[in-house]
Scaffold this motif. Structure first.
Motif, PDB file in Angstrom:
ATOM      1  N   ARG A  71       0.829  -1.199   0.000  1.00 48.54           N
ATOM      2  CA  ARG A  71       0.000   0.000   0.000  1.00 48.54           C
ATOM      3  C   ARG A  71       0.863   1.249   0.000  1.00 48.54           C
ATOM      4  O   ARG A  71       0.605   2.199  -0.747  1.00 48.54           O
ATOM      5  CB  ARG A  71      -0.909  -0.001   1.238  1.00 48.54           C
ATOM      6  CG  ARG A  71      -1.844   1.192   1.308  1.00 48.54           C
ATOM      7  CD  ARG A  71      -2.630   1.176   2.603  1.00 48.54           C
ATOM      8  NE  ARG A  71      -1.745   1.343   3.753  1.00 48.54           N
ATOM      9  CZ  ARG A  71      -2.141   1.285   5.014  1.00 48.54           C
ATOM     10  NH1 ARG A  71      -3.394   1.006   5.302  1.00 48.54           N
ATOM     11  NH2 ARG A  71      -1.291   1.453   5.992  1.00 48.54           N
ATOM     12  N   GLU A  72       1.928   1.266   0.816  1.00 45.10           N
ATOM     13  CA  GLU A  72       2.726   2.467   0.965  1.00 45.10           C
ATOM     14  C   GLU A  72       3.609   2.754  -0.239  1.00 45.10           C
ATOM     15  O   GLU A  72       3.941   3.912  -0.498  1.00 45.10           O
ATOM     16  CB  GLU A  72       3.576   2.375   2.231  1.00 45.10           C
ATOM     17  CG  GLU A  72       2.741   2.423   3.513  1.00 45.10           C
ATOM     18  CD  GLU A  72       3.591   2.399   4.768  1.00 45.10           C
ATOM     19  OE1 GLU A  72       4.835   2.286   4.639  1.00 45.10           O
ATOM     20  OE2 GLU A  72       3.021   2.496   5.868  1.00 45.10           O
ATOM     21  N   TYR A  76      -0.587   3.616  -2.874  1.00 48.07           N
ATOM     22  CA  TYR A  76      -0.771   5.044  -2.662  1.00 48.07           C
ATOM     23  C   TYR A  76      -0.596   5.806  -3.968  1.00 48.07           C
ATOM     24  O   TYR A  76      -1.394   6.672  -4.324  1.00 48.07           O
ATOM     25  CB  TYR A  76       0.233   5.569  -1.627  1.00 48.07           C
ATOM     26  CG  TYR A  76      -0.253   5.495  -0.200  1.00 48.07           C
ATOM     27  CD1 TYR A  76      -1.494   6.019   0.168  1.00 48.07           C
ATOM     28  CD2 TYR A  76       0.528   4.937   0.790  1.00 48.07           C
ATOM     29  CE1 TYR A  76      -1.943   5.954   1.476  1.00 48.07           C
ATOM     30  CE2 TYR A  76       0.094   4.865   2.109  1.00 48.07           C
ATOM     31  CZ  TYR A  76      -1.142   5.385   2.447  1.00 48.07           C
ATOM     32  OH  TYR A  76      -1.576   5.320   3.745  1.00 48.07           O
ATOM     33  N   SER A 117       6.428   9.115   0.144  1.00 49.87           N
ATOM     34  CA  SER A 117       6.352   9.208   1.608  1.00 49.87           C
ATOM     35  C   SER A 117       5.545  10.425   2.044  1.00 49.87           C
ATOM     36  O   SER A 117       4.822  10.378   3.049  1.00 49.87           O
ATOM     37  CB  SER A 117       7.762   9.263   2.204  1.00 49.87           C
ATOM     38  OG  SER A 117       8.473  10.385   1.711  1.00 49.87           O
ATOM     39  N   ALA A 120       1.905   9.538   1.449  1.00 48.73           N
ATOM     40  CA  ALA A 120       1.434   8.626   2.493  1.00 48.73           C
ATOM     41  C   ALA A 120       1.189   9.378   3.800  1.00 48.73           C
ATOM     42  O   ALA A 120       0.201   9.127   4.501  1.00 48.73           O
ATOM     43  CB  ALA A 120       2.450   7.503   2.715  1.00 48.73           C
ATOM     44  N   ASP A 123      -2.000  11.477   3.521  1.00 52.38           N
ATOM     45  CA  ASP A 123      -3.163  10.598   3.562  1.00 52.38           C
ATOM     46  C   ASP A 123      -3.439  10.106   4.977  1.00 52.38           C
ATOM     47  O   ASP A 123      -4.596  10.098   5.424  1.00 52.38           O
ATOM     48  CB  ASP A 123      -2.932   9.410   2.621  1.00 52.38           C
ATOM     49  CG  ASP A 123      -4.154   8.518   2.504  1.00 52.38           C
ATOM     50  OD1 ASP A 123      -5.144   8.958   1.894  1.00 52.38           O
ATOM     51  OD2 ASP A 123      -4.123   7.385   3.024  1.00 52.38           O
ATOM     52  N   GLN A 124      -2.405   9.702   5.697  1.00 51.51           N
ATOM     53  CA  GLN A 124      -2.598   9.205   7.058  1.00 51.51           C
ATOM     54  C   GLN A 124      -3.064  10.312   8.006  1.00 51.51           C
ATOM     55  O   GLN A 124      -3.888  10.077   8.889  1.00 51.51           O
ATOM     56  CB  GLN A 124      -1.296   8.578   7.573  1.00 51.51           C
ATOM     57  CG  GLN A 124      -0.927   7.262   6.894  1.00 51.51           C
ATOM     58  CD  GLN A 124      -2.026   6.226   7.017  1.00 51.51           C
ATOM     59  OE1 GLN A 124      -2.555   5.991   8.106  1.00 51.51           O
ATOM     60  NE2 GLN A 124      -2.380   5.599   5.910  1.00 51.51           N
TER      61      GLN A 124
END
Length: 317
Positions: A71-72, A76, A117, A120, A123-124
């Protein structure tokens, strides 16, 4: 409540390169699961179902970690690229002529986020803020009145949490729409838009989440029919092989959702979000309220200020 599924499906079908890309990525994942389940079935037939079960649960643990890495580093970028394409179609009615969809979308994503990165992290942070808001500031039971579940608030909350995936993807779309190079600041504004229009957005997202459950059930049943027919011809001693066929049918049903339903649901929510954004100016008064309940929002603001200061310093002589 208008889900605009017809319009959303039409838009998604115009991003055929990314649909193929999604099918390829998840198809490889399904093939890997199928091979592994076949191996477990063989182990079960030789050493018994207990040995196969031990390996199965060990694989579940390792698979969760592996899927996180996938996913990362792949999903993504895949999802953000697809959102960039969809946002372009929604905003301008078409894509630039003569482009490679995947190359254009990757360039658009990297021009804003620079690195996977950063994507990600944004998004987080968005996910964390939205989760905090719907558990503290907003009465989701009032926004999603489901009479049969009035006494099951935890179930409703879980459904709402799953639905936030579609909303956080809409906030990412909003960052492309604003053309703000400070993606943390753009995401912050998107969250303010959500706070000012949360009820219609959440209702749509929850409705789509419930439809996704129906979709998974239907597609899983479709796959279970041929796999069940195969299982009927297997000897009783091959119990784990029959179980493996069941798990594979379930995984194929979920994968069909990832490949076919999720892009349409994402686009449906995105259409509603961008429509709300057209008539809504982000209200800074919401910032202190959000900061009081969300550490992630404070981090988002700090990152936005840091990126903004970095750009100011970069242009100074």
């Amino acid at each position: 409540m208008a889900l605009q599924l017809g319009e959303a499906m039409g838009i998604v079908m115009r991003t055929n390169a990314y649909l193929f890309y999604r099918a390829m990525v998840y198809g490889v994942l399904v093939a890997g699961v199928a091979v592994f389940l076949g191996f477990l079935a063989l182990i079960g037939s030789v050493f018994g179902g207990g040995a196969a079960a031990v390996l199965f649960f060990l694989a579940l643990f390792a698979g969760g970690f592996g899927f996180k890495l996938l996913r990362e580093y792949v999903l993504y970028l895949l999802q953000a690229g697809h959102i960039a394409l969809i946002t372009e179609i929604v905003e301008n009615g078409s894509l630039p002529a003569g482009i490679s969809q995947t190359a254009w979308a990757k360039e658009r994503v990297m021009s804003y986020f620079r690195e996977v990165s950063v994507l990600a992290l944004v998004d987080q942070l968005i996910k964390g803020v939205l989760t905090s808001l719907n558990r503290t500031l907003f009465n989701v039971m009032q926004a999603v009145p489901i009479p049969a579940l009035e006494g099951l608030a935890s179930i409703v909350q879980r459904i709402v949490t799953f639905s936030l995936t579609y909303i956080d993807e809409s906030v990412i779309a909003y960052t492309f729409r604003t053309k703000n190079a400070n993606v943390f600041d753009a995401a912050k504004s998107g969250i303010l838009i959500y706070c000012q229009s949360w009820k219609p957005l959440l209702k749509n997202a929850v409705a789509l989440t419930l439809l996704s459950y129906v979709f998974v059930v239907v597609t899983t049943i479709v796959f279970m029919v041929p796999f069940g027919a195969v299982a009927l011809f297997l000897p009783p001693s091959w119990a784990f092989a029959k179980f493996a066929l069941f798990v594979l049918a379930l995984f194929l049903g979920i994968s069909a959702k990832w490949i076919l339903f999720d892009p349409v649901a994402c686009t449906s929510t995105l259409l509603t979000f961008l429509k709300e954004a057209e008539s809504t100016v982000p209200d800074p008064a919401w910032e202190s309220r959000i900061e009081a309940v969300s550490d992630q929002f404070r981090t988002l603001k700090a990152k936005a200020a840091e990126m903004g200061q970095g750009r100011v310093n970069a242009v100074q002589p």
